[in-house]
Design an enzyme around this catalytic site. Structure first.
Site, short mmCIF file in Angstrom:
data_model
loop_
_atom_site.label_atom_id
_atom_site.label_comp_id
_atom_site.label_asym_id
_atom_site.label_seq_id
_atom_site.Cartn_x
_atom_site.Cartn_y
_atom_site.Cartn_z
N SER A 115 -10.59 0.12 7.04
CA SER A 115 -9.95 0.19 5.72
C SER A 115 -9.24 -1.08 5.26
O SER A 115 -8.75 -1.14 4.15
CB SER A 115 -8.95 1.35 5.68
OG SER A 115 -9.63 2.58 5.64
N LYS A 120 0.84 -1.20 0.00
CA LYS A 120 0.00 0.00 0.00
C LYS A 120 0.88 1.25 0.00
O LYS A 120 1.91 1.29 0.68
CB LYS A 120 -0.92 -0.02 1.23
CG LYS A 120 -1.95 1.09 1.26
CD LYS A 120 -2.88 0.96 2.47
CE LYS A 120 -3.93 2.07 2.50
NZ LYS A 120 -4.88 1.93 3.62
N SER A 146 -9.99 2.31 2.75
CA SER A 146 -9.05 2.99 1.87
C SER A 146 -8.09 2.05 1.15
O SER A 146 -7.43 2.45 0.19
CB SER A 146 -8.23 3.99 2.70
OG SER A 146 -7.42 3.31 3.65
#
Length: 494
Positions: free
Chosen positions: A183, A79, A159
């Protein structure tokens, strides 16, 4: 020949150990898959092909000598919130344009130490603020899943939407992610993958771009429970550089899979039955209850009375911490700089151009609730509510409950062009209604796929555990996975 990208981490690990497969072959298969999928799905914002090839070659050399780490030769996506030395790290925000850190986050350092291979950096909501991966400076991520008989583009959740989409599309073996209010678990539920938010303090936050420091926690997203357990064992560690890191041994989570859950007490909170919740979510929850009952668990009705206050208090605490954390981005030393006639105007211009709308919204909310005259009425009261939310969970676990079972999300994935949700911040925030209380209490929570909606989209169940009892929720999640099966998206983008 078997498509190497269909192998789970556990299967690839075993093939590498027995020399049926080379790390370089596996890495090339993933790089080819990324090349085919990424122009459509937009899951990666940076692809580190040459670095991946070099890391894979080093893994092959170690494997040839009989040396291997826990993740030797396993290709992962990272990420864009994790600092990676010399590699694009922008939290998918324009304000960090061109930033390449000269240090490595503790978690990624752990992964490389264990022999993992970095394929690239994954798309995400800007500064991890969002539930649909539509706030990224690099554009939205498209879910690999589609409704039956429809070409509508769906969100992968957020997210960590890039992480979940990449795992579901088989363009990485597993991925790192972060969870501040859901998330990891919400995108996992939307994409038919497994995602765990560990206990606050289990994984180091050092080198992870901060959103809300008292809520942020990193964890893995993977294709199944076993892969998730393997990844978390590598990611978790005590770290003196993180003042909130907890010095506890990291168990071999994989060794708990397959163990009986007979006699375990599973709590079912009545407050999670929401007015207007779809029948298929209720039916899925009941199915999960029945599976655990059949496996020998004892089902208990429980009450978490302050649950309904968790979401509104979260949306005071998280923006308040975000407004403080994001004050450091000013264009002076790194990232974007927009000139002005003086330093104040330069700050203002840089932040105005550099931050997206959702980030600005949360900075404004956070600054407001921390301002003179509103601090006691807003932030302080929200922190008191947080204490009550945590106390509810403590009392429940003190009464003998081993884990709590709830839905992971109130709905399946929605469309990217869904104007009703896109234009209504509250509707978007409600996606996290089942996940936020877990962050507020600092507990571990896992989302595991449990079925498909009437439209053919993945639906997940959430298990919540006692502090630092991730092995217990892995154990129970494995039972659900065995009953529900594994769900794979069709590769319509090829």
């Amino acid at each position: 020949m078997t498509d190497l990208t269909t192998l789970t981490i556990a299967q690839a690990r075993d093939a590498l150990i027995t020399k049926k497969l080379k790390a370089t072959e596996l890495t090339e298969a993933y790089l080819k898959a990324i090349e085919l999928a990424n122009p459509t799905l937009n899951a990666y914002v940076t692809i580190t092909a040459e670095q991946a090839r070099k890391m894979a070659a080093e893994s092959d050399r170690r494997l040839a000598k009989g040396e291997r780490g826990l993740l030797e030769g396993i290709p992962l996506g990272i990420k864009d919130l994790f600092a990676t030395h010399g590699v694009h790290t922008q939290a998918c925000s324009n304000i960090l344009d061109g930033f390449k850190p000269n240090y490595e986050s503790t978690i990624t350092a752990n992964l490389w130490q264990d022999g993992a291979v970095m394929l690239g950096k994954l798309n995400m909501d800007e500064f991890a603020m969002g539930s649909s991966n539509e706030t990224s400076y690099y554009g939205p991520v498209i879910s690999p899943w589609r409704k039956k008989d429809s070409n509508e583009k769906l969100v992968p959740g957020g997210s960590s939407g890039g992480s979940a989409a990449a795992v579901a599309a088989q363009i990485c073996a597993g991925a790192t992610a972060t969870d501040t209010g859901g998330s990891i678990r919400q995108p996992a539920a939307f994409t038919g993958t497994v995602g765990i938010k560990p206990t606050y303090g289990r994984c180091s936050r050092w080198g992870v771009v901060a959103f809300a420091s008292s809520l942020d926690q990193a964890g893995p997203i993977a294709r199944d429970v076993r892969d998730c357990a393997i990844l978390l064992r590598s990611m978790a560690s005590f770290d003196e550089k993180d003042s909130t890191s907890v010095n506890l041994p990291v168990p071999d989570y994989e060794s708990y899979l397959g163990k009986s859950i007979k006699g375990m007490k599973i709590g079912i909170p009545k407050e999670y039955y929401l007015a207007g919740m779809s029948q298929e979510i209720i039916d899925l929850w009941q199915k999960g209850i029945n599976w655990l009952k059949e496996a020998g668990a004892e089902i208990r009705d429980i009450s978490l009375p302050h649950t309904k206050y968790a979401l509104p208090s979260y949306y005071i605490i998280a923006p308040a911490e975000a407004s403080s954390n994001l004050a450091r981005y000013d264009g002076v030393r790194f990232g974007l700089r927009v000139p002005g006639k003086d330093i104040i105007e330069m700050y203002e211009n840089t932040r105005s151009v550099g931050f997206g709308d959702e980030v600005k919204r949360r900075i404004l909310i956070g600054t407001y609730v921390l301002s003179s005259g509103y601090y006691d009425a807003g932030y302080l009261r929200a922190q008191k509510v947080r204490t009550l939310v945590k106390r509810d969970f403590d009392q429940c676990f003190d009464s003998g409950v081993d884990a709590i079972l709830t839905p992971a999300t109130p709905t399946p994935a929605f469309g990217i062009a869904d104007e009703k949700i896109k234009n209504d911040a509250v509707a978007m925030y409600l996606n996290d209604i089942f996940t936020v209380p877990v962050n507020m209490a600092g507990l571990p929570g896992i989302s595991v796929p449990a079925g498909l909606s009437s439209n053919g989209l993945p639906l997940g169940l959430q298990l919540i555990g006692k502090p630092f009892a991730e092995e217990v929720i892995f154990q129970i999640a494995h039972i659900i996975e065995q009953e529900a099966g594994i769900f794979c998206a069709k590769k319509w983008w090829i």
